[in-house]
Each structure stands twice: as structure tokens, then as C-alpha cells.
Scaffold this active site. Structure first.
Site, PDB file in Angstrom:
ATOM      1  N   CYS A   1       0.830  -1.201   0.000  1.00 18.04           N
ATOM      2  CA  CYS A   1       0.000   0.000   0.000  1.00 18.04           C
ATOM      3  C   CYS A   1       0.870   1.258   0.000  1.00 18.04           C
ATOM      4  O   CYS A   1       1.364   1.677   1.053  1.00 18.04           O
ATOM      5  CB  CYS A   1      -0.920  -0.014   1.230  1.00 18.04           C
ATOM      6  SG  CYS A   1      -1.911   1.477   1.366  1.00 18.04           S
TER       7      CYS A   1
ATOM      8  N   CYS B   1      -0.484   4.095   2.154  1.00 16.77           N
ATOM      9  CA  CYS B   1      -0.276   3.962   3.603  1.00 16.77           C
ATOM     10  C   CYS B   1       1.182   4.230   3.978  1.00 16.77           C
ATOM     11  O   CYS B   1       1.466   4.849   4.997  1.00 16.77           O
ATOM     12  CB  CYS B   1      -0.595   2.547   4.080  1.00 16.77           C
ATOM     13  SG  CYS B   1      -2.043   1.821   3.367  1.00 16.77           S
ATOM     14  N   ASP B   2       2.107   3.742   3.175  1.00 15.44           N
ATOM     15  CA  ASP B   2       3.505   3.683   3.620  1.00 15.44           C
ATOM     16  C   ASP B   2       4.466   4.571   2.849  1.00 15.44           C
ATOM     17  O   ASP B   2       5.620   4.731   3.258  1.00 15.44           O
ATOM     18  CB  ASP B   2       4.005   2.223   3.533  1.00 15.44           C
ATOM     19  CG  ASP B   2       3.157   1.296   4.383  1.00 15.44           C
ATOM     20  OD1 ASP B   2       2.688   1.749   5.452  1.00 15.44           O
ATOM     21  OD2 ASP B   2       2.944   0.138   3.988  1.00 15.44           O
TER      22      ASP B   2
END
Ligand code: NAP
Length: 335
Positions: free
Chosen positions: A161, A164-165
Site C-alpha cells: 500500500c 499507507c507507507d
């Protein structure tokens, strides 16, 4: 696949009696929607507007995969693009406005479709339900590479992701594995943070659509490593390198990197329905044009049954169709 039989009736008494006599803490619902992605939230909107007061068992990630998407540029009606999370919040609010109820942080762990409607469901927070009709919208999950180091370094440099990261890789070098729309879209997103993004693809041609390809090729931070697969991910406390193998020449080399973002497709989340719903060779739930499964009263929509399109727009359409079919089925079969 069996078709709906007109002689079929719900093996229940009346709706009012069911509600008056809940047994053993079992909650009886007209419609339960399993999953809260675009298909599920749209099915919730339509069944709510049909006065079916649907219950959505949302799973542990509201919105599913789409909520992890940074930018959605191809959902009609939003020419300026919006984030996946924004879209999910809007869809949720719209469904709730018409009476849909969402059970958050709760996932279905067991279903019993064998005896027909009402169907029995259990959740991981101890809930037990009966549902006259069920709409399955549990989506799909990112596929793993299944190479040494992948599991060990997940969360320590290996990610599925970018939204997200990506932020954690500011001014660092990362690789993206895959050549489809997801890989290229996420590679472009990662250029907001990373110093350099190497896309490692097992062929010498991308699968991604033309627009994305063009944008990636024009981005000076993105580089391509063709005909190559990742054989191993290594490091100490976090990822430091990958071992790459050129599938044409057989050459193997170590490639230093800080992050490995893997986008090599998805698998449907259909294990829960094994032995109950018919699935194809890849595990996708089989539906007909009315979004009916092989079990009367159980419908499916979105990526759990769609191997081909997998767009927010198509999931929304399928969720609509499933809800309308469920509504009609309930009206026809009510005792
Ligand atoms: P995908 O289209 O199935 O692409 C997966 C990619 O990973 C392919 O390039 C494939 O290589 C590669 N791959 C698969 N297994 C691999 C392995 N074991 N090792 C190395 N590489 C591997 O999956 P996706 O990109 O997640 O997209 C899924 C669907 O969602 C598609 O229909 C796509 O159009 C849609 N989608 C659309 C958008 C958008 O419209 N903006 C965004 C995201 C996704 P090969 O090419 O050699 O098969």
C-alpha cells in the site's frame, strides 16, 4: 447455477413474528451485506432506499481496498479526483442517510447457506445473525510474491500500500513490483516521496493502460527494470536489498533498495464461502447477470465475483444490481 424458482418461499413464519421472537440472542435481518467497499456501500444505499433497513457487516477495514487508494481519477462525477477514503466516507454517509446500519470492526467468520433462507451468519465479535437475503461484497486481497524475506520484512520495508507507507520513504530508493495499473499508479504516487522508483516487471511490456504508461514514462524519477523477477528480499532490521533475476538472460544480481512495493494482482476473498457458493478456478464467486449466486437469496457483487473489470464504477454498478435483485427476490418470496 440454479435459477430462482417461483415455488420457493422463505422457510420462516412472518417477518413480524421473527422480530418479536429473537432466539438465543440471534439478530434477524431482512438483508445483510457482507463487506463495505464500493459494491457493499452501494448495495446498502439501494436496499436502504427500498426500506429494507440493511445491516452492513463492514469488516475490519471500512471501504476495503479503495480506502487505500490515494487518488481516484476515473470515477464519474468527480473531475477533480478524490481520495479513496473521501469516496468511502461519502458513500457511507449516503447509505446511512437512508437507514443503512454499519457494523464496523466486525467480520463474518462463518456462514451457513445450506438450508436456505433465513441464512445463519456468525461474526468474530460473537454476533449471530439470521438474514432473509445476503449480499456478498467481500472484495479481494493483494497477492503475495511468495519469495524469501517477503513475510519477514512486511512492515519493515515490504508494503502492499503506497498510500499507507509511501510517506516513510522520503528521499529513499524503492522498487515497485508489477506492470499493471496498480503498480504504475502506485509508482507515480511514490515519486511524491521517494528519490528513485524502479519498476521491476517480469516482461518487457506493461499491462497498465496507455495514460498511466505515458505518465510513468515521462516521470524522471521512474525507471524500468524489464524481464526481471524478485527472487529474494534481504536486510537486517529493515529491507536493504533484493535479489533480481533476468528471466531472459538468467543473470542474477543484488539490487540495493530501501523499500519493496508489491502490486502483482489480487485474489478474491472467497474462502469463507468454500463448499457453499460456486466459485471459478481462480476462486471468484460465480454470479449470473442478476448477480445471483447458486444459492437462492444470496447475491454477490464487486471484486469477489469480478475478475475482469475491477473498477470502482463497475463495483458500484454490480452493487446496485445485486441490491435490486435482492429486493425483488424478497418481495417475490415473502411468506
Ligand atoms: P493486474 O492487472 O492483474 O496486474 C498484475 C501485474 O503483476 C501484471 O503486470 C503481472 O505481470 C504482474 N505479476 C503477476 N504475478 C506476478 C508475479 N508472481 N511476479 C511478478 N509479477 C507478477 O493487477 P492490478 O494492477 O492490481 O489491477 C487489477 C485490476 O484493477 C485491473 O483490471 C486493473 O485495470 C484495475 N485497476 C485499475 C486502475 C485504474 O483504472 N486507475 C487502478 C488499479 C487497478 P504480467 O503483465 O506479465 O501478467
Amino acid at each position: 447455477m440454479s435459477s430462482n424458482s417461483l415455488s420457493f418461499t422463505l422457510n420462516t413464519s412472518t417477518r413480524a413474528e421473527q422480530e418479536a421472537a429473537p432466539s438465543g440472542g440471534v439478530q434477524h435481518e431482512r438483508v445483510i451485506i457482507i463487506g463495505s467497499g464500493p459494491a457493499g456501500l452501494t448495495a446498502a444505499l439501494y436496499t436502504a432506499r427500498a426500506n429494507l433497513h440493511p445491516l452492513v457487516i463492514a469488516g475490519h477495514e471500512l471501504g476495503g481496498q479503495v480506502s487505500l487508494t490515494y487518488e481516484i481519477e476515473n470515477y464519474p462525477g468527480f473531475p477533480q479526483a478524490l481520495t479513496g477514503q473521501e469516496l468511502v466516507e461519502q458513500m457511507k454517509a449516503q447509505a446511512e442517510r437512508f437507514g443503512a446500519r454499519l457494523k464496523l470492526y466486525s467480520a463474518v467468520t462463518e456462514v451457513d447457506f445450506a438450508d436456505g433462507s433465513p441464512f445463519r451468519l456468525k461474526t468474530d465479535d460473537g454476533g449471530e445473525y439470521l438474514a432473509d437475503a445476503v449480499i456478498v461484497t467481500v472484495g479481494a486481497t493483494a497477492r503475495r510474491l511468495n519469495v524469501p524475506g517477503e513475510k519477514e520484512f512486511t512492515g519493515r520495508g515490504v508494503s502492499y500500500c503506497a498510500t499507507c507507507d509511501g510517506f516513510f520513504f522520503r528521499d529513499q530508493d524503492v522498487i515497485v513490483v508489477g506492470g499493471g495499473d496498480s503498480a504504475i499508479e502506485e509508482a507515480l504516487f511514490l515519486t511524491k516521496f521517494a528519490r528513485r522508483v524502479d519498476v521491476v516487471h517480469r516482461r518487457d511490456q506493461l499491462r497498465a493502460g496507455a495514460t498511466l504508461q505515458k505518465r510513468a514514462q515521462a516521470n524522471e524519477k521512474i525507471h524500468f527494470i524489464w524481464d526481471t523477477v524478485v527472487e529474494e528480499i534481504s536486510g537486517e532490521d529493515k529491507v536493504r536489498a533484493v535479489r533480481l533475476r533476468n528471466v531472459k538472460t538468467g543473470e542474477v544480481r543484488e539490487h540495493p533498495t530501501d523499500g519493496v512495493f508489491i502490486f502483482v494482482g489480487h485474489d478474491p476473498n472467497s474462502d469463507l464461502f468454500q463448499g457453499q457458493l460456486e466459485r471459478d478456478e481462480y476462486g471468484y464467486v460465480i454470479t449470473d447477470r442478476l448477480m445471483r449466486t447458486n444459492i437462492e437469496g444470496v447475491f454477490a457483487a464487486g471484486e469477489v465475483q469480478d475478475r475482469i473489470y475491477r473498477q470502482v464504477a463497475t463495483s458500484v454498478g454490480q452493487g446496485t444490481a445485486a441490491a435490486m435483485s435482492a429486493e425483488r427476490w424478497l418481495a417475490e418470496h415473502e411468506a
